[in-house]
Structures are given as structure tokens and as C-alpha cells.
Design a protein around this motif. Structure first.
Motif, PDB file in Angstrom:
ATOM      1  N   SER A   1       0.846  -1.149  -0.061  1.00  0.00           N
ATOM      2  CA  SER A   1      -0.058  -0.058   0.111  1.00  0.00           C
ATOM      3  C   SER A   1       0.653   1.216   0.162  1.00  0.00           C
ATOM      4  O   SER A   1       0.342   2.321  -0.214  1.00  0.00           O
ATOM      5  CB  SER A   1      -0.918   0.052   1.088  1.00  0.00           C
ATOM      6  OG  SER A   1      -0.389  -0.006   2.282  1.00  0.00           O
ATOM      7  N   LEU A   2       2.183   1.133   0.415  1.00  0.00           N
ATOM      8  CA  LEU A   2       2.881   2.258   0.218  1.00  0.00           C
ATOM      9  C   LEU A   2       3.223   2.784  -1.298  1.00  0.00           C
ATOM     10  O   LEU A   2       3.573   3.946  -1.526  1.00  0.00           O
ATOM     11  CB  LEU A   2       4.289   1.958   0.944  1.00  0.00           C
ATOM     12  CG  LEU A   2       5.423   3.045   0.975  1.00  0.00           C
ATOM     13  CD1 LEU A   2       5.027   4.080   1.702  1.00  0.00           C
ATOM     14  CD2 LEU A   2       6.632   2.253   1.558  1.00  0.00           C
TER      15      LEU A   2
ATOM     16  N   ILE B   1      16.535   3.115  -4.481  1.00  0.00           N
ATOM     17  CA  ILE B   1      15.934   1.802  -4.117  1.00  0.00           C
ATOM     18  C   ILE B   1      16.317   1.497  -2.709  1.00  0.00           C
ATOM     19  O   ILE B   1      17.551   1.456  -2.445  1.00  0.00           O
ATOM     20  CB  ILE B   1      16.769   0.646  -5.057  1.00  0.00           C
ATOM     21  CG1 ILE B   1      16.162   0.945  -6.580  1.00  0.00           C
ATOM     22  CG2 ILE B   1      15.956  -0.757  -4.605  1.00  0.00           C
ATOM     23  CD1 ILE B   1      17.031  -0.036  -7.563  1.00  0.00           C
ATOM     24  N   SER B   2      15.393   1.423  -1.922  1.00  0.00           N
ATOM     25  CA  SER B   2      15.634   0.990  -0.426  1.00  0.00           C
ATOM     26  C   SER B   2      15.262  -0.503  -0.347  1.00  0.00           C
ATOM     27  O   SER B   2      14.216  -1.087  -0.579  1.00  0.00           O
ATOM     28  CB  SER B   2      14.590   1.860   0.295  1.00  0.00           C
ATOM     29  OG  SER B   2      14.662   1.404   1.566  1.00  0.00           O
ATOM     30  N   ILE B   3      16.116  -1.380   0.142  1.00  0.00           N
ATOM     31  CA  ILE B   3      15.942  -2.811   0.438  1.00  0.00           C
ATOM     32  C   ILE B   3      16.218  -3.096   1.626  1.00  0.00           C
ATOM     33  O   ILE B   3      17.049  -2.656   2.523  1.00  0.00           O
ATOM     34  CB  ILE B   3      17.410  -3.607  -0.801  1.00  0.00           C
ATOM     35  CG1 ILE B   3      17.104  -3.163  -1.976  1.00  0.00           C
ATOM     36  CG2 ILE B   3      17.085  -4.980  -0.486  1.00  0.00           C
ATOM     37  CD1 ILE B   3      18.263  -3.714  -2.898  1.00  0.00           C
TER      38      ILE B   3
ATOM     39  N   TYR C   1      15.628  -5.566   8.582  1.00  0.00           N
ATOM     40  CA  TYR C   1      14.298  -5.595   8.686  1.00  0.00           C
ATOM     41  C   TYR C   1      13.730  -4.994   9.736  1.00  0.00           C
ATOM     42  O   TYR C   1      12.565  -4.319   9.858  1.00  0.00           O
ATOM     43  CB  TYR C   1      13.746  -7.257   8.786  1.00  0.00           C
ATOM     44  CG  TYR C   1      12.577  -7.392   8.000  1.00  0.00           C
ATOM     45  CD1 TYR C   1      12.421  -7.291   6.571  1.00  0.00           C
ATOM     46  CD2 TYR C   1      11.298  -7.600   8.443  1.00  0.00           C
ATOM     47  CE1 TYR C   1      11.375  -7.754   5.769  1.00  0.00           C
ATOM     48  CE2 TYR C   1      10.119  -7.869   8.044  1.00  0.00           C
ATOM     49  CZ  TYR C   1      10.294  -7.908   6.524  1.00  0.00           C
ATOM     50  OH  TYR C   1       9.009  -8.130   5.685  1.00  0.00           O
ATOM     51  N   ASP C   2      14.668  -4.656  10.832  1.00  0.00           N
ATOM     52  CA  ASP C   2      14.119  -4.008  11.846  1.00  0.00           C
ATOM     53  C   ASP C   2      14.189  -2.650  11.686  1.00  0.00           C
ATOM     54  O   ASP C   2      13.464  -1.809  12.357  1.00  0.00           O
ATOM     55  CB  ASP C   2      15.319  -4.042  13.021  1.00  0.00           C
ATOM     56  CG  ASP C   2      14.903  -5.557  13.795  1.00  0.00           C
ATOM     57  OD1 ASP C   2      14.211  -6.189  13.396  1.00  0.00           O
ATOM     58  OD2 ASP C   2      16.216  -6.025  14.551  1.00  0.00           O
ATOM     59  N   ASN C   3      14.644  -1.944  10.714  1.00  0.00           N
ATOM     60  CA  ASN C   3      14.713  -0.778  10.301  1.00  0.00           C
ATOM     61  C   ASN C   3      13.779  -0.174   9.141  1.00  0.00           C
ATOM     62  O   ASN C   3      13.993   0.769   8.306  1.00  0.00           O
ATOM     63  CB  ASN C   3      16.265  -0.156  10.069  1.00  0.00           C
ATOM     64  CG  ASN C   3      17.039  -0.404  11.323  1.00  0.00           C
ATOM     65  OD1 ASN C   3      16.743   0.224  12.403  1.00  0.00           O
ATOM     66  ND2 ASN C   3      18.356  -0.776  11.015  1.00  0.00           N
ATOM     67  N   GLN C   4      12.737  -0.975   9.102  1.00  0.00           N
ATOM     68  CA  GLN C   4      11.730  -0.424   7.921  1.00  0.00           C
ATOM     69  C   GLN C   4      11.303   0.812   8.023  1.00  0.00           C
ATOM     70  O   GLN C   4      11.162   1.504   6.801  1.00  0.00           O
ATOM     71  CB  GLN C   4      10.562  -1.519   8.067  1.00  0.00           C
ATOM     72  CG  GLN C   4      10.691  -2.830   7.776  1.00  0.00           C
ATOM     73  CD  GLN C   4       9.389  -3.647   7.971  1.00  0.00           C
ATOM     74  OE1 GLN C   4       8.506  -3.046   8.806  1.00  0.00           O
ATOM     75  NE2 GLN C   4       9.555  -4.815   7.343  1.00  0.00           N
ATOM     76  N   THR C   5      11.202   1.491   8.901  1.00  0.00           N
ATOM     77  CA  THR C   5      10.604   2.781   9.267  1.00  0.00           C
ATOM     78  C   THR C   5      11.512   3.725   8.576  1.00  0.00           C
ATOM     79  O   THR C   5      11.252   4.660   7.855  1.00  0.00           O
ATOM     80  CB  THR C   5      10.518   3.177  10.714  1.00  0.00           C
ATOM     81  OG1 THR C   5       9.452   2.325  11.225  1.00  0.00           O
ATOM     82  CG2 THR C   5      10.012   4.618  10.693  1.00  0.00           C
TER      83      THR C   5
ATOM     84  N   ILE D   1      13.033   6.589   1.403  1.00  0.00           N
ATOM     85  CA  ILE D   1      12.501   6.449   0.091  1.00  0.00           C
ATOM     86  C   ILE D   1      11.481   7.751  -0.020  1.00  0.00           C
ATOM     87  O   ILE D   1      11.519   8.136  -1.278  1.00  0.00           O
ATOM     88  CB  ILE D   1      11.730   5.008  -0.207  1.00  0.00           C
ATOM     89  CG1 ILE D   1      11.877   4.822  -1.669  1.00  0.00           C
ATOM     90  CG2 ILE D   1      10.458   4.973   0.293  1.00  0.00           C
ATOM     91  CD1 ILE D   1      13.209   4.414  -2.067  1.00  0.00           C
ATOM     92  N   HIS D   2      10.910   8.221   0.763  1.00  0.00           N
ATOM     93  CA  HIS D   2      10.141   9.513   0.721  1.00  0.00           C
ATOM     94  C   HIS D   2      10.985  10.743   0.591  1.00  0.00           C
ATOM     95  O   HIS D   2      10.273  11.935   0.129  1.00  0.00           O
ATOM     96  CB  HIS D   2       9.212   9.524   1.708  1.00  0.00           C
ATOM     97  CG  HIS D   2       8.024   8.793   1.758  1.00  0.00           C
ATOM     98  ND1 HIS D   2       7.816   7.280   2.177  1.00  0.00           N
ATOM     99  CD2 HIS D   2       6.612   8.751   0.846  1.00  0.00           C
ATOM    100  CE1 HIS D   2       6.874   6.871   1.758  1.00  0.00           C
ATOM    101  NE2 HIS D   2       6.158   7.538   1.070  1.00  0.00           N
TER     102      HIS D   2
END
Length: 118
Positions: free
Chosen positions: A6-7, A77-79, A106-110, A116-117
Motif C-alpha cells: 500500500s506504500l 532503491i531501498s532494500i 528488517y528492524d529498520n523498515q521505518t 525513500i520518501h
């Protein structure tokens, strides 16, 4: 399988891979990317990889050929991965893309979503 998240909005494509990826999976993002390009924007891709087995070899090769044609069209690109060994994807993508690529645990998704914004 590749899920569209949804992002996804504006010039951001957000996806999540949770198994082996194929050409058909990667083709899911092409219409979204072309819509972004048709609006004279560059693509920003947020890419989560969760328990992925990687790409099917044919799908990877075909997708690489497609992406070479659009190398200048990617801005960032943010992986985000949950396994340290999956960090190999960053150096793999570099030759195919002019985008700035960053790796996040994965802990740093935020943080990955914030970057990316920006």
C-alpha cells in the motif's frame, strides 16, 4: 511471490518478496513504473525481502535485461531484508541501475520508508 504494498503511491513502488521471484512477479511492477515515467518522474522502489529464496534464474536474467534499458529511470532503491546474507542484492543491482541504493535490516523498515520518501 511479489506483493505490491500500500506504500505504492506517486513515484514510489513498494513491494514485498516472500518466496522465489520469477519473471511474472517482476512484470507486476512494470505497468506501475511506466505510469510513473509517463508522468515525467523517476522511480523510487521500496523492496522488502522476507524469507525469499531469490530469483528463478530465467526470471532474474530477463528482468536484468529489462532494467538495463531503464537504468536511468530509477532514482532510489531501498532494500529491506531480514537475513544478513541477503545483503548480496545491493552489489548485484548496482551495475544495472543508476539509482542510489541503500540496504536496511528488517528492524529498520521505518528508516527505509522515510528515506525513500525524502
Amino acid at each position: 511471490m511479489l506483493q505490491i504494498l500500500s506504500l505504492t503511491n506517486g513515484n514510489i513502488i513498494a513491494t514485498k518478496a516472500d518466496s522465489q521471484l520469477s519473471q511474472q512477479d517482476m512484470e507486476k511492477i512494470h505497468p506501475i513504473a511506466h505510469n510513473i515515467l509517463n508522468n515525467n518522474q523517476r522511480v523510487r522502489w521500496y523492496f522488502e525481502i522476507e524469507d525469499s529464496d531469490g530469483w528463478a534464474s530465467q526470471g532474474l536474467w530477463l528482468n536484468s535485461n529489462i532494467d538495463i534499458q531503464h537504468a536511468a529511470d530509477y532514482e532510489k532503491i531501498s532494500i529491506v531484508v531480514n537475513r544478513k546474507w541477503q545483503e548480496w542484492i545491493v552489489p548485484f543491482l548496482k551495475p544495472f541501475c543508476n539509482a542510489e541504493i541503500r540496504y536496511y535490516d528488517y528492524d529498520n523498515q521505518t528508516l527505509a520508508k522515510e528515506w525513500i520518501h525524502q
